[in-house]
Design an enzyme around this catalytic site. Structure first.
Site, PDB file in Angstrom:
ATOM      1  N   TYR A   1      28.530 -41.025  58.174  1.00  0.00           N
ATOM      2  CA  TYR A   1      28.193 -41.132  56.748  1.00  0.00           C
ATOM      3  C   TYR A   1      28.470 -42.543  56.234  1.00  0.00           C
ATOM      4  O   TYR A   1      27.621 -43.169  55.591  1.00  0.00           O
ATOM      5  CB  TYR A   1      29.013 -40.113  55.943  1.00  0.00           C
ATOM      6  CG  TYR A   1      28.992 -40.356  54.448  1.00  0.00           C
ATOM      7  CD1 TYR A   1      27.924 -39.940  53.664  1.00  0.00           C
ATOM      8  CD2 TYR A   1      30.049 -41.017  53.816  1.00  0.00           C
ATOM      9  CE1 TYR A   1      27.904 -40.177  52.291  1.00  0.00           C
ATOM     10  CE2 TYR A   1      30.034 -41.252  52.445  1.00  0.00           C
ATOM     11  CZ  TYR A   1      28.954 -40.829  51.692  1.00  0.00           C
ATOM     12  OH  TYR A   1      28.929 -41.069  50.329  1.00  0.00           O
TER      13      TYR A   1
ATOM     14  N   GLU B   1      34.032 -45.050  51.022  1.00  0.00           N
ATOM     15  CA  GLU B   1      34.129 -44.731  52.454  1.00  0.00           C
ATOM     16  C   GLU B   1      33.731 -45.929  53.314  1.00  0.00           C
ATOM     17  O   GLU B   1      34.120 -46.015  54.474  1.00  0.00           O
ATOM     18  CB  GLU B   1      33.238 -43.535  52.791  1.00  0.00           C
ATOM     19  CG  GLU B   1      33.816 -42.199  52.397  1.00  0.00           C
ATOM     20  CD  GLU B   1      35.072 -41.840  53.193  1.00  0.00           C
ATOM     21  OE1 GLU B   1      34.963 -41.637  54.401  1.00  0.00           O
ATOM     22  OE2 GLU B   1      36.153 -41.768  52.593  1.00  0.00           O
TER      23      GLU B   1
ATOM     24  N   SER C   1      29.700 -46.350  48.459  1.00  0.00           N
ATOM     25  CA  SER C   1      30.905 -45.513  48.538  1.00  0.00           C
ATOM     26  C   SER C   1      32.120 -46.270  49.056  1.00  0.00           C
ATOM     27  O   SER C   1      32.008 -47.125  49.948  1.00  0.00           O
ATOM     28  CB  SER C   1      30.610 -44.340  49.480  1.00  0.00           C
ATOM     29  OG  SER C   1      31.795 -43.719  49.891  1.00  0.00           O
TER      30      SER C   1
HETATM   31  P1  NDP Z   1      25.957 -34.263  46.044  1.00  0.00           P
HETATM   32  O1  NDP Z   1      26.157 -33.924  47.477  1.00  0.00           O
HETATM   33  O2  NDP Z   1      26.468 -33.359  44.986  1.00  0.00           O
HETATM   34  O3  NDP Z   1      24.369 -34.438  45.783  1.00  0.00           O
HETATM   35  C1  NDP Z   1      23.522 -34.982  46.747  1.00  0.00           C
HETATM   36  C2  NDP Z   1      22.099 -34.906  46.230  1.00  0.00           C
HETATM   37  O4  NDP Z   1      21.209 -35.476  47.211  1.00  0.00           O
HETATM   38  C3  NDP Z   1      21.590 -33.475  45.974  1.00  0.00           C
HETATM   39  O5  NDP Z   1      20.810 -33.486  44.805  1.00  0.00           O
HETATM   40  C4  NDP Z   1      20.709 -33.207  47.189  1.00  0.00           C
HETATM   41  O6  NDP Z   1      19.699 -32.258  46.949  1.00  0.00           O
HETATM   42  C5  NDP Z   1      20.088 -34.594  47.359  1.00  0.00           C
HETATM   43  N1  NDP Z   1      19.470 -34.791  48.672  1.00  0.00           N
HETATM   44  C6  NDP Z   1      20.034 -34.622  49.907  1.00  0.00           C
HETATM   45  N2  NDP Z   1      19.151 -34.897  50.858  1.00  0.00           N
HETATM   46  C7  NDP Z   1      17.978 -35.243  50.240  1.00  0.00           C
HETATM   47  C8  NDP Z   1      16.703 -35.634  50.696  1.00  0.00           C
HETATM   48  N3  NDP Z   1      16.409 -35.730  51.997  1.00  0.00           N
HETATM   49  N4  NDP Z   1      15.749 -35.948  49.773  1.00  0.00           N
HETATM   50  C9  NDP Z   1      16.016 -35.851  48.462  1.00  0.00           C
HETATM   51  N5  NDP Z   1      17.215 -35.468  47.957  1.00  0.00           N
HETATM   52  C10 NDP Z   1      18.175 -35.178  48.847  1.00  0.00           C
HETATM   53  O7  NDP Z   1      26.518 -35.742  45.842  1.00  0.00           O
HETATM   54  P2  NDP Z   1      27.288 -36.396  44.561  1.00  0.00           P
HETATM   55  O8  NDP Z   1      26.556 -36.080  43.340  1.00  0.00           O
HETATM   56  O9  NDP Z   1      28.731 -36.126  44.696  1.00  0.00           O
HETATM   57  O10 NDP Z   1      27.118 -37.944  44.908  1.00  0.00           O
HETATM   58  C11 NDP Z   1      25.962 -38.670  44.504  1.00  0.00           C
HETATM   59  C12 NDP Z   1      25.780 -39.872  45.415  1.00  0.00           C
HETATM   60  O11 NDP Z   1      26.917 -40.727  45.323  1.00  0.00           O
HETATM   61  C13 NDP Z   1      25.657 -39.529  46.903  1.00  0.00           C
HETATM   62  O12 NDP Z   1      24.774 -40.480  47.468  1.00  0.00           O
HETATM   63  C14 NDP Z   1      27.055 -39.732  47.447  1.00  0.00           C
HETATM   64  O13 NDP Z   1      27.016 -40.040  48.823  1.00  0.00           O
HETATM   65  C15 NDP Z   1      27.495 -40.911  46.606  1.00  0.00           C
HETATM   66  N6  NDP Z   1      28.915 -41.022  46.369  1.00  0.00           N
HETATM   67  C16 NDP Z   1      29.602 -39.951  45.863  1.00  0.00           C
HETATM   68  C17 NDP Z   1      30.938 -40.066  45.550  1.00  0.00           C
HETATM   69  C18 NDP Z   1      31.705 -38.924  45.002  1.00  0.00           C
HETATM   70  O14 NDP Z   1      32.945 -39.009  45.032  1.00  0.00           O
HETATM   71  N7  NDP Z   1      31.072 -37.875  44.491  1.00  0.00           N
HETATM   72  C19 NDP Z   1      31.636 -41.354  45.745  1.00  0.00           C
HETATM   73  C20 NDP Z   1      30.812 -42.415  46.230  1.00  0.00           C
HETATM   74  C21 NDP Z   1      29.494 -42.243  46.526  1.00  0.00           C
HETATM   75  P3  NDP Z   1      19.942 -30.664  47.191  1.00  0.00           P
HETATM   76  O15 NDP Z   1      20.523 -30.149  45.907  1.00  0.00           O
HETATM   77  O16 NDP Z   1      18.577 -30.167  47.470  1.00  0.00           O
HETATM   78  O17 NDP Z   1      20.895 -30.507  48.344  1.00  0.00           O
HETATM   79  P1  GDR Z   2      35.661 -37.743  51.252  1.00  0.00           P
HETATM   80  O1  GDR Z   2      35.885 -36.354  50.476  1.00  0.00           O
HETATM   81  O2  GDR Z   2      35.569 -37.537  52.713  1.00  0.00           O
HETATM   82  O3  GDR Z   2      36.689 -38.687  50.733  1.00  0.00           O
HETATM   83  O4  GDR Z   2      34.204 -38.152  50.750  1.00  0.00           O
HETATM   84  P2  GDR Z   2      36.520 -34.957  50.871  1.00  0.00           P
HETATM   85  O5  GDR Z   2      36.896 -34.341  49.590  1.00  0.00           O
HETATM   86  O6  GDR Z   2      35.630 -34.183  51.781  1.00  0.00           O
HETATM   87  O7  GDR Z   2      37.842 -35.355  51.708  1.00  0.00           O
HETATM   88  C1  GDR Z   2      38.889 -36.093  51.140  1.00  0.00           C
HETATM   89  C2  GDR Z   2      40.087 -36.100  52.074  1.00  0.00           C
HETATM   90  O8  GDR Z   2      40.674 -34.802  52.119  1.00  0.00           O
HETATM   91  C3  GDR Z   2      41.006 -34.489  53.464  1.00  0.00           C
HETATM   92  N1  GDR Z   2      41.059 -33.029  53.646  1.00  0.00           N
HETATM   93  C4  GDR Z   2      40.028 -32.184  53.506  1.00  0.00           C
HETATM   94  N2  GDR Z   2      38.741 -32.404  53.143  1.00  0.00           N
HETATM   95  C5  GDR Z   2      37.916 -31.325  53.043  1.00  0.00           C
HETATM   96  N3  GDR Z   2      36.647 -31.524  52.636  1.00  0.00           N
HETATM   97  N4  GDR Z   2      38.354 -30.046  53.323  1.00  0.00           N
HETATM   98  C6  GDR Z   2      39.634 -29.788  53.709  1.00  0.00           C
HETATM   99  O9  GDR Z   2      40.006 -28.652  53.957  1.00  0.00           O
HETATM  100  C7  GDR Z   2      40.525 -30.905  53.799  1.00  0.00           C
HETATM  101  N5  GDR Z   2      41.835 -31.029  54.108  1.00  0.00           N
HETATM  102  C8  GDR Z   2      42.139 -32.317  54.008  1.00  0.00           C
HETATM  103  C9  GDR Z   2      39.900 -35.158  54.274  1.00  0.00           C
HETATM  104  O10 GDR Z   2      40.292 -35.280  55.648  1.00  0.00           O
HETATM  105  C10 GDR Z   2      39.765 -36.478  53.531  1.00  0.00           C
HETATM  106  O11 GDR Z   2      40.712 -37.390  53.996  1.00  0.00           O
HETATM  107  C11 GDR Z   2      33.821 -37.989  49.382  1.00  0.00           C
HETATM  108  C12 GDR Z   2      32.307 -37.690  49.352  1.00  0.00           C
HETATM  109  O12 GDR Z   2      31.940 -37.373  48.041  1.00  0.00           O
HETATM  110  C13 GDR Z   2      31.517 -38.895  49.809  1.00  0.00           C
HETATM  111  O13 GDR Z   2      30.122 -38.652  49.613  1.00  0.00           O
HETATM  112  C14 GDR Z   2      31.948 -40.100  48.968  1.00  0.00           C
HETATM  113  O14 GDR Z   2      31.253 -41.246  49.389  1.00  0.00           O
HETATM  114  C15 GDR Z   2      33.446 -40.311  49.092  1.00  0.00           C
HETATM  115  O15 GDR Z   2      34.109 -39.150  48.646  1.00  0.00           O
HETATM  116  C16 GDR Z   2      33.924 -41.483  48.247  1.00  0.00           C
END
Ligand code: NDP
Ligand code: GDR
Length: 326
Positions: free
Chosen positions: A151, A129, A127
């Site tokens: 995280y 992050e 990520s």
């Molecule tokens: P989601 O939060 O939508 O999905 C997370 C998944 O992980 C769900 O299927 C959840 O299952 C599963 N999970 C959580 N805990 C466990 C566990 N203990 N054992 C098995 N499965 C588990 O994430 P995204 O699809 O958005 O992201 C996918 C991956 O990419 C994540 O690792 C995220 O951190 C990473 N990532 C995401 C980004 C983004 O912008 N979306 C950017 C960069 C990285 P359940 O449905 O049961 O909760």
């Molecule tokens: P992020 O995503 O922390 O970048 O992680 P999120 O959408 O939660 O926050 C993005 C930014 O928005 C600001 N923010 C708020 N965020 C949330 N959730 N709710 C609010 O009301 C709000 N107001 C302002 C946050 O402070 C932050 O700066 C996501 C996740 O998908 C991670 O798993 C992944 O790794 C990174 O993106 C890349």
């Protein structure tokens, strides 16, 4: 038929990746952690119409024995580790669980690959992050890391253990450093979906205001459908590696609000209210990715603009709420 095993298959990326791999002729298997709320399991797979075409196997990233059993049963050619406690804000409330799932869980899965299926290609969902407190211009594979949340610290462990298994055991293990990617399937706790859902509800008269945190944070937002293509491309390379995946455009949360509310003909300033409950103990102020390497080595480019992404998400939320109101 190549076989893929996806952890996190029920999440946003798991659903889009399943659809992509099925389209490419893969047999798709997913790890499913048990939930008492069975009706929500697979909702995203259902949305994309692929729920009957993937096979779900019980297991948990925290339980190595379950991963060994699943690896033995599936004998995958490709393993995508998408499972994580992925909500940054929650990681301050549950730092140890986040570490156990997001950091050690990745290590468990790498152990299962190493012991049972070392020839499988491995993808780790790293990520942006991990960059955290950034200085200077856009972030690429050589930018130093400075994680700002439990995280991000956990993801950094998972990233380096992936690199370490590649260097120690010769695994074809790649780490995709993906910047924020969104879609109508994004969890509603994340900022983009919270905004598009809020704009839709306010438009339909279901709410008046939207409480938000830091509007000045800047992110590089792309579409999940584009980003899962980059994951797959990484595993098709002769050599494993690390790749930044991003659009190169950074926008603020405020700008995202403007776009989403304007799409439904509203002025965001009349509805968005500040609520300190949504501020974080430490913030990542700005992220902007430089995906030159992904473009040059993988031939990857994003295909969706921020405006198209916002429009698709708002339209989907309007449809969802209208359907519920019927
Ligand atoms: P989601 O939060 O939508 O999905 C997370 C998944 O992980 C769900 O299927 C959840 O299952 C599963 N999970 C959580 N805990 C466990 C566990 N203990 N054992 C098995 N499965 C588990 O994430 P995204 O699809 O958005 O992201 C996918 C991956 O990419 C994540 O690792 C995220 O951190 C990473 N990532 C995401 C980004 C983004 O912008 N979306 C950017 C960069 C990285 P359940 O449905 O049961 O909760
Ligand atoms: P992020 O995503 O922390 O970048 O992680 P999120 O959408 O939660 O926050 C993005 C930014 O928005 C600001 N923010 C708020 N965020 C949330 N959730 N709710 C609010 O009301 C709000 N107001 C302002 C946050 O402070 C932050 O700066 C996501 C996740 O998908 C991670 O798993 C992944 O790794 C990174 O993106 C890349």
């Amino acid at each position: 038929m190549p076989r893929a095993l996806i952890t996190g298959i029920t999440g946003q990326d798991g659903a889009y990746l399943s659809a992509l791999l099925l389209e490419k002729g893969y047999e798709v298997f997913g790890l499913l952690r048990r939930s008492a709320s069975s009706e929500v399991v697979g909702a995203r797979l259902h949305w994309l119409g692929v729920q009957d075409r993937v096979r779900l196997l019980d297991g948990n990233l925290m339980d190595l024995s379950s991963l060994l059993r699943v690896m033995e049963e599936v004998q995958p050619d490709e393993v995508y580790n998408l499972a994580a406690q992925s909500f940054v804000k929650a990681s301050w409330q549950q730092p140890l669980l986040t570490g156990q799932v997001t950091a050690l869980g990745a290590n468990n899965l790498l152990e299962a690959v190493r012991l049972i299926r070392p020839q499988a290609r491995f993808y780790q969902a790293s990520s942006s992050e991990m960059f955290g407190k950034v200085e200077g211009g856009a972030q690429n594979e050589r930018t130093p890391f400075h994680p700002r949340s439990p995280y991000a610290v956990s993801k950094l462990y998972a990233h380096w253990i992936t690199v370490n298994y590649r260097e120690s055991f010769g695994l074809h293990a790649s780490s995709g450093i993906l910047f924020n990617h969104e879609s109508p399937l994004r969890g509603v706790e994340f900022v983009t979906r919270k905004i598009t859902d809020g704009a839709a509800r306010i438009r339909l008269g279901l709410a008046q205001t939207l409480p938000m945190g830091n509007l000045e944070a800047r992110r590089d937002w792309g579409h999940a459908r584009d980003y899962v293509r980059a994951m797959w491309l990484m595993l098709q390379q002769p050599e494993p590696g690390d790749f930044v995946v991003a659009t190169g455009r950074s926008a603020s949360v405020r700008e995202f609000c403007e776009l989403a509310f304007a799409h439904v003909g509203l002025d965001w300033r009349r509805h968005v209210v500040l609520d300190p409950a949504f501020l974080r103990p430490a913030e990542v102020d700005v992220l902007q990715g430089d995906a030159t390497r992904a473009r040059e080595v993988l031939g990857w480019r994003p295909e969706t603009s921020l405006e198209e992404l916002v429009a698709e998400m708002v339209e989907a939320d309007l449809r969802r709420h209208r359907d519920r109101m019927r």
